[in-house]
Design a protein around this motif. Structure first.
Motif, mmCIF file in Angstrom:
data_model
loop_
_atom_site.group_PDB
_atom_site.id
_atom_site.type_symbol
_atom_site.label_atom_id
_atom_site.label_comp_id
_atom_site.label_asym_id
_atom_site.label_seq_id
_atom_site.Cartn_x
_atom_site.Cartn_y
_atom_site.Cartn_z
ATOM 1 N N UNK A 201 0.828 -1.211 0.000
ATOM 2 C CA UNK A 201 0.000 0.000 0.000
ATOM 3 C C UNK A 201 0.862 1.260 0.000
ATOM 4 N N UNK A 202 0.377 2.280 -0.697
ATOM 5 C CA UNK A 202 1.067 3.575 -0.746
ATOM 6 C C UNK A 202 0.223 4.700 -0.160
ATOM 7 N N UNK A 203 -1.090 4.473 -0.016
ATOM 8 C CA UNK A 203 -1.990 5.525 0.451
ATOM 9 C C UNK A 203 -3.230 4.882 1.069
ATOM 10 N N UNK A 204 -4.224 5.700 1.393
ATOM 11 C CA UNK A 204 -5.372 5.220 2.169
ATOM 12 C C UNK A 204 -6.395 4.452 1.359
ATOM 13 N N UNK A 205 -6.397 4.618 0.030
ATOM 14 C CA UNK A 205 -7.486 4.024 -0.738
ATOM 15 C C UNK A 205 -7.022 3.225 -1.952
#
Length: 330
Positions: A201-205
């Motif tokens: 993952x790189x971000x929230x979504x």
């Protein structure tokens, strides 16, 4: 006419035997037995599922005991159920929760080995059970819904192996995965390079990604037996990969013992900052506020591994909804 009747009877016998064989194969999977599940919803009321594997709860009582637990061990089931209540329920608002019992490796045994040797133990009874349970879930309970994988510690390590093998062999299943919360594991660049169908993952979504982190207090210098030195990590308060600190006011709730000793959701008590040199999340606001657990004896002072879910419980719940919404909108 006589030959036709004989042929029909032969077909009936063959089909009957085939049906019996099919039934027998199903019965050979232990997860056809509902008692082998900690959580098995009678009806799927939500549009997404969670498949959860609990953390290490098995510890040998003697050197002569098996390094692997049994699924029908009453103590193991009790502790696994408690872990489920404290961790998997973070996903309850968004998902149907499926959680099998699975055989585990003894905590001290697995922690005594270098990282590159642990998988050889996990690939036996733990992974065998995880694959049997997940495949049975996919075949009989999932009904083509999107799903989230979630685990902690040894549960996450086993999910990591399931992601590497089963998902590579079943791309049509992997396509329905919203995300994999392999919290308390070590996901390394080398692992992702070897299994190129996986990504972190790189971000929230972002979706179809692995989310992982391990938590420590500030100032820990001793080796953390859970964390590989190059493990990837993400901040559970802002879902960033940078070292920008996030204040405890952004924490929607930690699931910790309340005034009466029962678990209570306490907002705004745990901050989060990445320490990329140690590959961990640093929480600087809970020292002296956490209960002493038996599992803590395996780790140096200040290692909050047992509280990876608890400290960021409500933010995990919110993030699961974010990622599922993003998956729906793809």
């Amino acid at each position: 006419m006589k030959h036709s009747v004989q042929l029909i009877l032969l077909c009936v016998v063959v089909l009957g035997l085939s049906g019996c064989a099919s039934t027998q194969m199903q019965e050979e999977n232990p997860y056809a037995d509902p008692s082998q599940w900690i959580s098995l919803p009678p009806t799927a009321l939500k549009p997404v599922d969670v498949f959860y594997l609990y953390p290490t709860v098995y510890a040998r009582t003697s050197d002569t005991a098996s390094i692997y637990s049994e699924r029908d061990d009453a103590t193991l089931r009790g502790q696994a159920t408690m872990a489920f209540q404290l961790q998997a329920t973070a996903f309850a608002q968004v998902a149907n929760l499926y959680a099998p019992m699975y055989r585990q490796v003894d905590a001290a045994t697995v922690l005594s080995l270098p990282f590159d040797q642990r998988d050889s133990l996990l690939q036996q009874a733990p992974l065998e059970d995880a694959i049997a349970a997940f495949d049975y879930y996919i075949q009989h309970y999932n009904h083509d819904r999107p799903f989230i994988l979630a685990g902690h510690s040894q549960g996450s390590d086993v999910l990591k192996l399931l992601l590497a093998g089963y998902m590579q062999e079943h791309p049509e299943v992997y396509a329905r995965m919203v995300a994999a919360y392999c919290i308390g594991a070590s996901i390394t660049p080398a692992f992702l390079a070897e299994y190129s169908h996986l990504k972190f993952a790189q971000k929230s979504d972002d979706t179809q990604v692995i989310i992982s982190y391990n938590t420590e207090g500030p100032g820990v210098t001793e080796p953390n037996l859970i964390v590989s030195k190059d493990a990837l990590v993400i901040n559970p308060l802002n879902w960033s990969r940078t070292e920008e600190p996030v204040d405890a006011q952004n924490n929607l709730g930690s699931l910790l013992p309340g005034p009466n000793g029962n678990p209570a959701l306490l907002a705004g008590i745990a901050d989060a900052r990445l320490d990329l040199s140690r590959s961990v999340v640093i929480c600087s606001t809970v020292e002296g506020k956490l209960p002493v657990l038996a599992s803590s004896a395996h780790f140096p002072k200040g290692v909050y591994h047992s509280f990876d879910y608890a400290l960021y419980y409500a933010n995990i719940a919110e993030n699961a909804m974010q990622r599922f919404t993003a998956y729906q909108n793809q």
